[in-house]
Scaffold this motif. Sequence first.
Motif, short mmCIF file in Angstrom:
data_model
loop_
_atom_site.label_atom_id
_atom_site.label_comp_id
_atom_site.label_asym_id
_atom_site.label_seq_id
_atom_site.Cartn_x
_atom_site.Cartn_y
_atom_site.Cartn_z
N VAL A 186 -11.81 7.16 4.59
CA VAL A 186 -11.10 5.93 4.26
C VAL A 186 -11.06 5.74 2.75
N LEU A 187 -9.85 5.41 2.26
CA LEU A 187 -9.67 5.04 0.85
C LEU A 187 -9.34 3.55 0.79
N GLU A 188 -10.22 2.76 0.18
CA GLU A 188 -10.01 1.32 0.04
C GLU A 188 -9.33 1.06 -1.31
N VAL A 189 -7.99 0.94 -1.28
CA VAL A 189 -7.21 0.94 -2.53
C VAL A 189 -7.36 -0.33 -3.36
N SER A 190 -7.84 -1.41 -2.75
CA SER A 190 -7.98 -2.66 -3.51
C SER A 190 -8.93 -2.49 -4.69
N ASN A 191 -9.77 -1.47 -4.63
CA ASN A 191 -10.72 -1.21 -5.72
C ASN A 191 -10.07 -0.51 -6.91
N TYR A 192 -8.80 -0.08 -6.76
CA TYR A 192 -8.18 0.75 -7.79
C TYR A 192 -6.89 0.16 -8.37
N VAL A 193 -6.54 -1.05 -7.98
CA VAL A 193 -5.27 -1.63 -8.42
C VAL A 193 -5.50 -2.61 -9.56
N ILE A 197 0.85 -1.20 0.00
CA ILE A 197 0.00 0.00 0.00
C ILE A 197 0.88 1.25 0.00
N HIS A 198 1.99 1.21 0.77
CA HIS A 198 2.96 2.32 0.74
C HIS A 198 3.47 2.51 -0.69
N TYR A 199 3.77 1.41 -1.34
CA TYR A 199 4.30 1.45 -2.71
C TYR A 199 3.28 2.11 -3.65
N VAL A 212 -4.23 12.79 11.42
CA VAL A 212 -4.42 11.93 10.24
C VAL A 212 -5.67 12.38 9.49
N ILE A 213 -5.50 12.65 8.20
CA ILE A 213 -6.62 13.15 7.39
C ILE A 213 -7.18 12.10 6.43
N LEU A 214 -6.45 10.98 6.28
CA LEU A 214 -6.93 9.91 5.40
C LEU A 214 -6.36 8.58 5.86
N HIS A 215 -7.22 7.57 5.91
CA HIS A 215 -6.82 6.21 6.25
C HIS A 215 -6.88 5.38 4.96
N VAL A 216 -5.72 4.95 4.49
CA VAL A 216 -5.64 4.18 3.25
C VAL A 216 -5.51 2.71 3.62
N VAL A 217 -6.45 1.88 3.15
CA VAL A 217 -6.48 0.47 3.54
C VAL A 217 -6.70 -0.42 2.32
N TRP A 218 -6.37 -1.69 2.50
CA TRP A 218 -6.69 -2.67 1.45
C TRP A 218 -8.11 -3.21 1.63
N HIS A 243 -3.00 0.80 6.42
CA HIS A 243 -3.08 -0.53 7.02
C HIS A 243 -3.63 -1.50 5.98
N VAL A 244 -3.37 -2.78 6.21
CA VAL A 244 -4.00 -3.80 5.36
C VAL A 244 -5.50 -3.84 5.66
N LYS A 245 -5.85 -3.89 6.94
CA LYS A 245 -7.25 -3.85 7.36
C LYS A 245 -7.49 -2.56 8.14
N ALA A 246 -8.63 -1.97 7.95
CA ALA A 246 -8.95 -0.73 8.67
C ALA A 246 -8.93 -0.97 10.18
N SER A 247 -9.34 -2.16 10.60
CA SER A 247 -9.40 -2.47 12.04
C SER A 247 -8.02 -2.52 12.69
N ASP A 248 -6.95 -2.56 11.86
CA ASP A 248 -5.59 -2.52 12.42
C ASP A 248 -5.32 -1.22 13.17
N TRP A 249 -6.11 -0.19 12.85
CA TRP A 249 -6.00 1.09 13.55
C TRP A 249 -6.15 0.88 15.06
N TYR A 250 -7.16 0.10 15.43
CA TYR A 250 -7.39 -0.18 16.85
C TYR A 250 -6.40 -1.22 17.37
#
Length: 423
Positions: free
Chosen positions: A105-112, A6-8, A83-89, A63-70
């Motif tokens: 939240v931006l769910e990047v798996s929808n854009y790869v 996701i960083h990449y 933090v202004i945006l949470h980017v997750v898979w 994060h890979v999962k949004a719940s990793d935040w907690y």
Amino acid sequence: MQEDFIHYLWKFKKLSGQELKTTEGKSIIIKSLGTHNFHSGPDFFNGRLEIDGQEWAGNVEMHVKASDWYLHGHDDDPAYDNVILHVVWVHDAEISRRDEINIPVLEVSNYVAPELIKSYQKLFVIKNNQFINCEKDFPTVDDFKKSQWFEKLFFERLEQRSIHIKTILEQTHNDWEALFFQMLSRSFGTKVNNDAFEQLAQSMDSATIRKLAKDAFQLEATLLGQAGLLEESKNDRYFKQLVDEYAFAKAKFQLQPTLTPMKFFRLRPANYPTIRISQLAMLYHRSPQLFGEVLLARTREEIHQLFNVNAASYWNTHHVFDKETTEREKTLTPAFIDLLIVNCIVPIKFVHAQFTGKDKTEELLEIMYSLKAESNTIVDGFKKLNNISNALEAQAVLQLKPNYCDINKCLRCDIGVSLLRDN
């Protein structure tokens, strides 16, 4: 899936050109990606985004999962208040900051693209008896890219080694000669006796070394005595002379011998502590201010001239006391001096340049490129994949294997990133 992927995607703008939306359907326009943070805190600092027409400035967490935040405890950490945006898979939970306001939240798996995911998965396919993940493709990487990355790795390794050097420098109250004597002694001890040799150097201050160095025999006797190598009873005449000389120096300078015993077992005779200590004594007898001379030496050849010394003549026919051998001068070999350059001289030159604000980059690179690559399990493994011909490349792969390859940090490795981008 790893967070590094996701960083990449973010760092290399793999999401650019697409109409990005939050999980709530709000538009996202990336104005600035921010600065990648490799330490604690949010993953990217000082990003700028336009979300649903409103511009935001702040940090971006991934994060890979949004719940990793907690899971990672960010909900109770003030470092994540901006933090202004949470980017997750995978968006599997709504998350909020300490102020209980939900973060977009931006769910990047929808854009790869599927092809990119396939290339990523290929990079991380682990096979039996595999040396590194990318060993099949490693030889195909552009030589210029590889060279640039190896130089970065070399200086990264120097930065890590500088921590120990700076600790010793602090302990010696910025006495560079004392620091150099300790580090050089450690290198003379090789892997088997490095700690014992370092303790030997610590048992005497630099002023005492300089005084003793005026007489080669006196310095040799004192070093051997401090190392505990004159304690047994021997019939050897030279041994008895050393014992007498050490007794005088020990009383005069109020010395206490070291506690760690020197090891001889399974060492080649050339690396016996007796031989190395005598060579060290001869070196400092000839150059009591050795560190200053090393600083002025800018090439491998100049350094080799400084270190071209023999052990005392007694050792031409001995490796240990009381046992004669075939006569042969015990010279510091070019290969051993090269090891001293890599493990002691170049790291200390690097730290000294930092302290004095001088740029020694080109000098250090030139020295390292002029040395042959050492041979060990890691270097030999990379040699099977690609030509590793000099000491800089050898140091680079010694940094690369444990810090990137072995822990699957492929997307923090320029070679891994290059392979992913090219596939």
